[in-house]
Design an enzyme around this catalytic site. Structure first.
Site, mmCIF file in Angstrom:
data_model
loop_
_atom_site.group_PDB
_atom_site.id
_atom_site.type_symbol
_atom_site.label_atom_id
_atom_site.label_comp_id
_atom_site.label_asym_id
_atom_site.label_seq_id
_atom_site.Cartn_x
_atom_site.Cartn_y
_atom_site.Cartn_z
ATOM 1 N NE ARG A 20 -6.832 6.577 2.985
ATOM 2 C CZ ARG A 20 -7.702 5.780 3.588
ATOM 3 N NH1 ARG A 20 -8.913 6.208 3.842
ATOM 4 N NH2 ARG A 20 -7.354 4.571 3.957
ATOM 5 C CE1 TYR A 64 -13.063 -5.624 2.936
ATOM 6 C CE2 TYR A 64 -11.709 -7.396 2.037
ATOM 7 C CZ TYR A 64 -11.870 -6.315 2.898
ATOM 8 O OH TYR A 64 -10.831 -5.937 3.710
ATOM 9 N NE ARG A 98 -3.907 -0.078 0.591
ATOM 10 C CZ ARG A 98 -4.996 -0.165 1.333
ATOM 11 N NH1 ARG A 98 -5.331 -1.310 1.859
ATOM 12 N NH2 ARG A 98 -5.763 0.873 1.526
ATOM 13 N NE ARG A 114 -10.072 8.663 -2.589
ATOM 14 C CZ ARG A 114 -11.368 8.951 -2.553
ATOM 15 N NH1 ARG A 114 -11.861 9.887 -3.333
ATOM 16 N NH2 ARG A 114 -12.167 8.290 -1.734
ATOM 17 C CG ASP A 142 -9.390 -1.753 -3.532
ATOM 18 O OD1 ASP A 142 -8.638 -1.226 -2.697
ATOM 19 O OD2 ASP A 142 -10.264 -2.580 -3.229
HETATM 20 O O1 CP3 Z 1 -0.120 1.185 -3.248
HETATM 21 C C1 CP3 Z 1 -0.678 0.090 -3.312
HETATM 22 O O2 CP3 Z 1 -0.440 -0.855 -2.519
HETATM 23 C C2 CP3 Z 1 -1.606 -0.181 -4.488
HETATM 24 C C3 CP3 Z 1 -2.972 0.004 -4.291
HETATM 25 C C4 CP3 Z 1 -3.838 -0.858 -3.373
HETATM 26 C C5 CP3 Z 1 -4.994 -0.336 -2.760
HETATM 27 N N1 CP3 Z 1 -5.648 -1.350 -2.129
HETATM 28 C C6 CP3 Z 1 -5.424 1.078 -2.823
HETATM 29 C C7 CP3 Z 1 -6.415 1.594 -1.864
HETATM 30 C C8 CP3 Z 1 -3.767 -2.224 -3.043
HETATM 31 C C9 CP3 Z 1 -2.699 -3.253 -3.379
HETATM 32 C C10 CP3 Z 1 -4.925 -2.531 -2.263
HETATM 33 C C11 CP3 Z 1 -5.239 -3.871 -1.762
HETATM 34 C C12 CP3 Z 1 -6.412 -4.065 -0.905
HETATM 35 N N2 CP3 Z 1 -7.607 -3.410 -0.950
HETATM 36 C C13 CP3 Z 1 -6.501 -5.077 0.090
HETATM 37 C C14 CP3 Z 1 -5.432 -6.101 0.399
HETATM 38 C C15 CP3 Z 1 -4.345 -5.555 1.256
HETATM 39 C C16 CP3 Z 1 -4.728 -5.355 2.694
HETATM 40 O O3 CP3 Z 1 -4.656 -4.175 3.130
HETATM 41 O O4 CP3 Z 1 -5.064 -6.328 3.365
HETATM 42 C C17 CP3 Z 1 -7.771 -4.964 0.678
HETATM 43 C C18 CP3 Z 1 -8.300 -5.817 1.811
HETATM 44 C C19 CP3 Z 1 -8.477 -3.899 0.011
HETATM 45 C C20 CP3 Z 1 -9.877 -3.463 0.226
HETATM 46 C C21 CP3 Z 1 -9.939 -2.050 0.646
HETATM 47 N N3 CP3 Z 1 -9.695 -0.969 -0.187
HETATM 48 C C22 CP3 Z 1 -10.270 -1.553 1.916
HETATM 49 C C23 CP3 Z 1 -10.605 -2.405 3.126
HETATM 50 C C24 CP3 Z 1 -10.223 -0.167 1.836
HETATM 51 C C25 CP3 Z 1 -10.597 0.800 2.922
HETATM 52 C C26 CP3 Z 1 -9.558 0.887 3.949
HETATM 53 C C27 CP3 Z 1 -8.603 1.980 3.625
HETATM 54 O O5 CP3 Z 1 -7.389 1.779 3.773
HETATM 55 O O6 CP3 Z 1 -9.127 3.039 3.282
HETATM 56 C C28 CP3 Z 1 -9.821 0.180 0.525
HETATM 57 C C29 CP3 Z 1 -9.603 1.538 -0.014
HETATM 58 C C30 CP3 Z 1 -8.273 1.841 -0.630
HETATM 59 N N4 CP3 Z 1 -7.569 0.998 -1.462
HETATM 60 C C31 CP3 Z 1 -7.537 3.054 -0.503
HETATM 61 C C32 CP3 Z 1 -6.384 2.919 -1.284
HETATM 62 C C33 CP3 Z 1 -5.320 3.940 -1.526
HETATM 63 C C34 CP3 Z 1 -7.994 4.286 0.250
HETATM 64 C C35 CP3 Z 1 -9.174 4.868 -0.458
HETATM 65 C C36 CP3 Z 1 -9.208 6.366 -0.522
HETATM 66 O O7 CP3 Z 1 -8.269 7.007 -1.047
HETATM 67 O O8 CP3 Z 1 -10.228 6.904 -0.098
#
Ligand code: CP3
Length: 344
Positions: free
Chosen positions: A28, A150, A24, A37, A74
């Site tokens: 943010r 999910y 990740r 964003r 994502d």
């Molecule tokens: O930089 C990177 O790693 C690439 C992008 C990436 C994102 N999500 C962007 C993201 C990757 C590889 C993921 C994987 C992901 N997404 C997982 C597996 C990894 C882990 O953390 O266990 C999971 C479970 C998700 C599902 C997901 N997406 C959740 C639960 C959330 C909300 C929680 C949070 O951190 O906000 C997201 C949103 C998300 N995915 C954001 C980003 C940058 C934040 C959203 C925003 O900008 O509002």
């Protein structure tokens, strides 16, 4: 031409300096991410706009010089592409209209997945074109069980009772959902590789909530199928499996699935990790909380992990995703240390 250090390590080479990236790493905690964003029409819009998604993918590399970029997207683009209603609510995380019956699955379709995810493939191509030959591009997808969590829970969950209940009580429905996800994941990762991804990671973030029989059925077996089908089409592309929370089942997962590299969560002791290096490359496993702390504690722990894992193939990473509250300067200090080879 030799492959980038990241790819060499993932394929089993022991390097003087373990290459690094951070789970990740885009997101943010970076002000330049928040700026882009805020202009986008929601998080999924950012994922499906190749110019913006490519820019966000490259932001952390410009600052920190990681050895790999990870595609910005994502894991929930797959349920979105299958036709489930997925939205990201600010401050609340993802929300989905939950699926739990055969009729719910009838409403989903694999037919539109390729068209729907075409913009993500354009992002892959754009990022690959912007990287140097030494920097690798990692593609990814959620592993079927974690995506199913999910889809069935309708969002994040503390106990995962709905998905485990479905798996035990309605195996035919659960297996049908898993089958759709396996097919979608193979097609999606294969397309990412064709578009320029040089390695792929399967995020099985919730693998650790399952008892052994379900771990075998919902984590190991689907991963075996995905690995075999991807290898048949792309034999040289390393596959990283991240069954977070697998604990004592990590070795079995690595042996049974044949992944090239194993993503280790924060709880895996370094001695266990060194043992796993006899099976394949290990990736991990710094506590992301240390990136909140910074200073000498961060540097000491980076050195302890690198020392403990220097005897075998290692990709340095976090044990889980970076926190949105991480000070960017702490990431800079970690990256500076990680760009320096180990001594002696
Ligand atoms: O930089 C990177 O790693 C690439 C992008 C990436 C994102 N999500 C962007 C993201 C990757 C590889 C993921 C994987 C992901 N997404 C997982 C597996 C990894 C882990 O953390 O266990 C999971 C479970 C998700 C599902 C997901 N997406 C959740 C639960 C959330 C909300 C929680 C949070 O951190 O906000 C997201 C949103 C998300 N995915 C954001 C980003 C940058 C934040 C959203 C925003 O900008 O509002």
């Amino acid at each position: 031409m030799t492959a980038p250090p990241m790819i060499r390590a993932l394929k089993g080479e022991t390097l003087d300096r373990p290459p690094f990236w951070f789970m990740r790493q885009a997101g943010r905690y970076l002000p330049e991410y928040r700026a882009l964003r805020s202009e986008a029409d929601g998080f999924l819009d950012l994922c499906y706009t190749p110019t913006k998604a490519a820019e966000v993918t490259l932001q952390p590399l410009r600052r920190y010089g990681m050895d790999a970029a990870i595609l910005f997207s994502d894991i929930l683009v797959i349920p979105d592409a299958l036709g489930q209603n997925v939205r990201f609510v600010q401050g609340e995380g993802p929300k989905l209209d939950p699926v739990g019956s055969a009729a719910d699955l009838d409403a989903l379709s694999l037919d539109r997945v390729a068209d729907h995810l075409a913009p993500v493939l354009e992002t892959v191509a754009r990022v690959r074109a912007a990287l140097t030959p030494d920097q690798a591009l990692i593609g990814f997808a959620g592993a079927p069980f974690t995506v199913a969590c999910y889809m069935v829970e309708g969002g994040g969950s503390k106990d995962h009772n709905a998905v485990r209940t479905l798996a035990w009580a309605e195996p035919a429905v659960m297996d049908r959902l898993m089958g759709m996800l396996i097919d979608a994941t193979v097609a999606y990762l294969s397309a990412q590789i064709t578009a320029g991804a040089q390695a792929v990671q399967l995020f099985d973030s919730w693998a650790g909530v399952l008892p052994e029989p379900l771990f075998e059925r919902l984590v190991v077996a689907p991963t075996v199928t995905i690995v075999n089908r991807l290898r048949a089409a792309h034999p040289d592309i390393p596959i990283i499996g991240f069954p977070r929370g697998a604990g004592t089942l990590y070795a079995h997962y690595a042996e049974a699935t044949g992944v090239d590299a194993l993503g280790l969560d924060t709880a895996v002791p370094v001695e266990q990790a060194a043992g796993l290096q006899k099976i394949c490359c290990v990736q991990g496993n710094l506590d992301p909380a240390l990136l909140l702390v910074g200073g000498p504690a961060l540097i000491a722990e980076i050195d302890r992990l690198r020392e403990g894992l220097r005897g075998g193939p290692h990709v340095f990473n976090l044990g889980h995703g970076i926190s949105q509250f991480t000070p960017p300067d702490h990431v800079a200090a970690a990256a500076e240390r990680l760009r320096t080879p180990l001594n002696g």
